[in-house]
Design a protein around this motif. Structure first.
Motif, mmCIF file in Angstrom:
data_model
loop_
_atom_site.group_PDB
_atom_site.id
_atom_site.type_symbol
_atom_site.label_atom_id
_atom_site.label_comp_id
_atom_site.label_asym_id
_atom_site.label_seq_id
_atom_site.Cartn_x
_atom_site.Cartn_y
_atom_site.Cartn_z
ATOM 1 N N LEU A 47 -61.019 -58.114 22.366
ATOM 2 C CA LEU A 47 -60.630 -56.890 21.669
ATOM 3 C C LEU A 47 -60.486 -55.731 22.661
ATOM 4 N N GLY A 48 -61.407 -55.624 23.611
ATOM 5 C CA GLY A 48 -61.324 -54.584 24.640
ATOM 6 C C GLY A 48 -60.116 -54.767 25.544
ATOM 7 N N LEU A 49 -59.856 -56.007 25.950
ATOM 8 C CA LEU A 49 -58.686 -56.278 26.802
ATOM 9 C C LEU A 49 -57.380 -55.977 26.062
ATOM 10 N N VAL A 50 -57.333 -56.322 24.794
ATOM 11 C CA VAL A 50 -56.135 -56.035 23.997
ATOM 12 C C VAL A 50 -55.947 -54.525 23.871
ATOM 13 N N ALA A 51 -57.036 -53.796 23.685
ATOM 14 C CA ALA A 51 -56.942 -52.332 23.603
ATOM 15 C C ALA A 51 -56.385 -51.762 24.912
ATOM 16 N N LEU A 52 -56.854 -52.275 26.048
ATOM 17 C CA LEU A 52 -56.313 -51.826 27.339
ATOM 18 C C LEU A 52 -54.835 -52.185 27.478
ATOM 19 N N HIS A 53 -54.479 -53.378 27.058
ATOM 20 C CA HIS A 53 -53.091 -53.843 27.132
ATOM 21 C C HIS A 53 -52.182 -52.945 26.282
ATOM 22 N N ILE A 54 -52.602 -52.669 25.056
ATOM 23 C CA ILE A 54 -51.807 -51.823 24.168
ATOM 24 C C ILE A 54 -51.749 -50.393 24.704
ATOM 25 N N ALA A 55 -52.869 -49.880 25.215
ATOM 26 C CA ALA A 55 -52.878 -48.529 25.785
ATOM 27 C C ALA A 55 -51.903 -48.431 26.956
ATOM 28 N N GLY A 56 -51.884 -49.456 27.806
ATOM 29 C CA GLY A 56 -50.945 -49.464 28.925
ATOM 30 C C GLY A 56 -49.506 -49.505 28.452
ATOM 31 N N ALA A 57 -49.229 -50.317 27.449
ATOM 32 C CA ALA A 57 -47.867 -50.415 26.916
ATOM 33 C C ALA A 57 -47.438 -49.077 26.312
ATOM 34 N N LEU A 58 -48.325 -48.464 25.542
ATOM 35 C CA LEU A 58 -47.997 -47.168 24.942
ATOM 36 C C LEU A 58 -47.811 -46.089 26.004
ATOM 37 N N TYR A 59 -48.616 -46.121 27.049
ATOM 38 C CA TYR A 59 -48.491 -45.169 28.151
ATOM 39 C C TYR A 59 -47.095 -45.268 28.787
ATOM 40 N N HIS A 60 -46.667 -46.500 29.033
ATOM 41 C CA HIS A 60 -45.352 -46.694 29.656
ATOM 42 C C HIS A 60 -44.215 -46.349 28.693
ATOM 43 N N TRP A 61 -44.399 -46.615 27.429
ATOM 44 C CA TRP A 61 -43.354 -46.369 26.444
ATOM 45 C C TRP A 61 -43.231 -44.881 26.088
ATOM 46 N N LEU A 62 -44.379 -44.238 25.811
ATOM 47 C CA LEU A 62 -44.350 -42.874 25.296
ATOM 48 C C LEU A 62 -44.495 -41.794 26.360
ATOM 49 N N ILE A 63 -45.187 -42.079 27.446
ATOM 50 C CA ILE A 63 -45.444 -41.051 28.454
ATOM 51 C C ILE A 63 -44.515 -41.218 29.657
ATOM 52 N N ARG A 64 -44.580 -42.377 30.284
ATOM 53 C CA ARG A 64 -43.723 -42.594 31.464
ATOM 54 C C ARG A 64 -42.264 -42.837 31.092
ATOM 55 N N ARG A 65 -42.048 -43.375 29.902
ATOM 56 C CA ARG A 65 -40.699 -43.685 29.412
ATOM 57 C C ARG A 65 -39.906 -44.531 30.412
ATOM 58 N N ASP A 66 -40.614 -45.540 30.967
ATOM 59 C CA ASP A 66 -39.953 -46.435 31.918
ATOM 60 C C ASP A 66 -39.569 -47.735 31.216
ATOM 61 N N SER A 67 -39.199 -48.731 31.964
ATOM 62 C CA SER A 67 -38.660 -49.966 31.380
ATOM 63 C C SER A 67 -39.702 -51.042 31.114
ATOM 64 N N VAL A 68 -40.988 -50.724 31.252
ATOM 65 C CA VAL A 68 -42.030 -51.749 31.099
ATOM 66 C C VAL A 68 -41.978 -52.398 29.716
ATOM 67 N N MET A 69 -41.825 -51.627 28.664
ATOM 68 C CA MET A 69 -41.808 -52.193 27.312
ATOM 69 C C MET A 69 -40.582 -53.094 27.080
ATOM 70 N N LYS A 70 -39.477 -52.772 27.687
ATOM 71 C CA LYS A 70 -38.254 -53.553 27.486
ATOM 72 C C LYS A 70 -38.378 -54.940 28.110
ATOM 73 N N ARG A 71 -39.243 -55.080 29.109
ATOM 74 C CA ARG A 71 -39.412 -56.372 29.767
ATOM 75 C C ARG A 71 -39.882 -57.451 28.800
ATOM 76 N N MET A 72 -40.666 -57.051 27.776
ATOM 77 C CA MET A 72 -41.249 -58.025 26.851
ATOM 78 C C MET A 72 -40.698 -57.900 25.428
ATOM 79 N N SER A 73 -39.772 -56.957 25.185
ATOM 80 C CA SER A 73 -39.249 -56.806 23.845
ATOM 81 C C SER A 73 -38.361 -57.999 23.484
ATOM 82 N N LEU A 74 -38.328 -58.313 22.200
ATOM 83 C CA LEU A 74 -37.543 -59.457 21.743
ATOM 84 C C LEU A 74 -36.051 -59.158 21.739
ATOM 85 N N PHE A 75 -35.683 -57.906 21.531
ATOM 86 C CA PHE A 75 -34.270 -57.562 21.374
ATOM 87 C C PHE A 75 -33.804 -56.616 22.459
#
Length: 184
Positions: A156-184
């Motif tokens: 649960l803690g690791l998943v929270a860190l994983h989600i926090a990192g994904a949200l950081y890249h998506w909402l704050i850095r606005r880089d391409s990290v989230m697109k690497r794993m998106s389905l579409f």
């Protein structure tokens, strides 16, 4: 972003299947952990309690199969580089969280299977009864269930860190990290 900058499609599908199974596995496991057998029987009755235990065990077996496939796809397909490259701290943290999640999500179902078998409880996947992987041993079962519960909190803690990192890249850095794993 080109397809070469993304994870292979089979790996992306498995990522999201693991996420869905993990959500239900954690929900059923936390429910069982907080209620215990007696509390589940009191609140859900025999049929509801049996369904919750069977569902949790089935999610565990599904997780083991999906994570085995994830390891295979990780070995077969190229892991795309981050573009632009992550700072050293983020790269190390990301790698550590991912490797620990892989390990934990492989070990957790095996711990549950061994704990269940050593406690002389049925090991099930849906309606099929699976063989025990260890002999019956009550003391071992109690210890393994304890470890299974602790590892659930670690996951649960690791998943929270994983989600926090994904949200950081998506909402704050606005880089391409989230697109690497998106389905579409």
């Amino acid at each position: 972003m080109s397809e070469t900058d993304r994870f292979a499609y089979p790996h992306r599908v498995l990522h999201w299947l693991v996420a869905a199974v993990l959500l239900f596995s954690l929900a059923s496991g936390l429910t069982l952990g907080f209620l215990g057998f007696e509390g589940a029987m009191e609140r859900l009755g025999r049929a509801g309690t049996d369904l919750l235990y069977t569902a949790h065990k089935s999610f565990g077996v599904a997780m083991l199969a999906l994570m085995t496939l994830r390891v295979i796809t990780r070995l077969l397909f190229v892991v795309p580089d981050h573009e632009p490259p992550l700072p050293d701290f983020q790269r190390v943290l990301s790698s550590a969280v991912h490797h620990l999640l892989y390990l934990a999500l492989l070990v957790q179902p095996l711990l549950g299977w061994a704990a269940t078998a050593s406690g002389n409880f049925p090991v099930q996947f849906l309606h099929w009864r699976l063989p025990g992987i260890v002999p019956v041993n009550e003391a071992l079962s109690e210890r393994l269930f304890l470890w299974h519960g602790w590892l659930g909190w670690v996951i649960l803690g690791l998943v929270a860190l994983h989600i926090a990192g994904a949200l950081y890249h998506w909402l704050i850095r606005r880089d391409s990290v989230m697109k690497r794993m998106s389905l579409f």
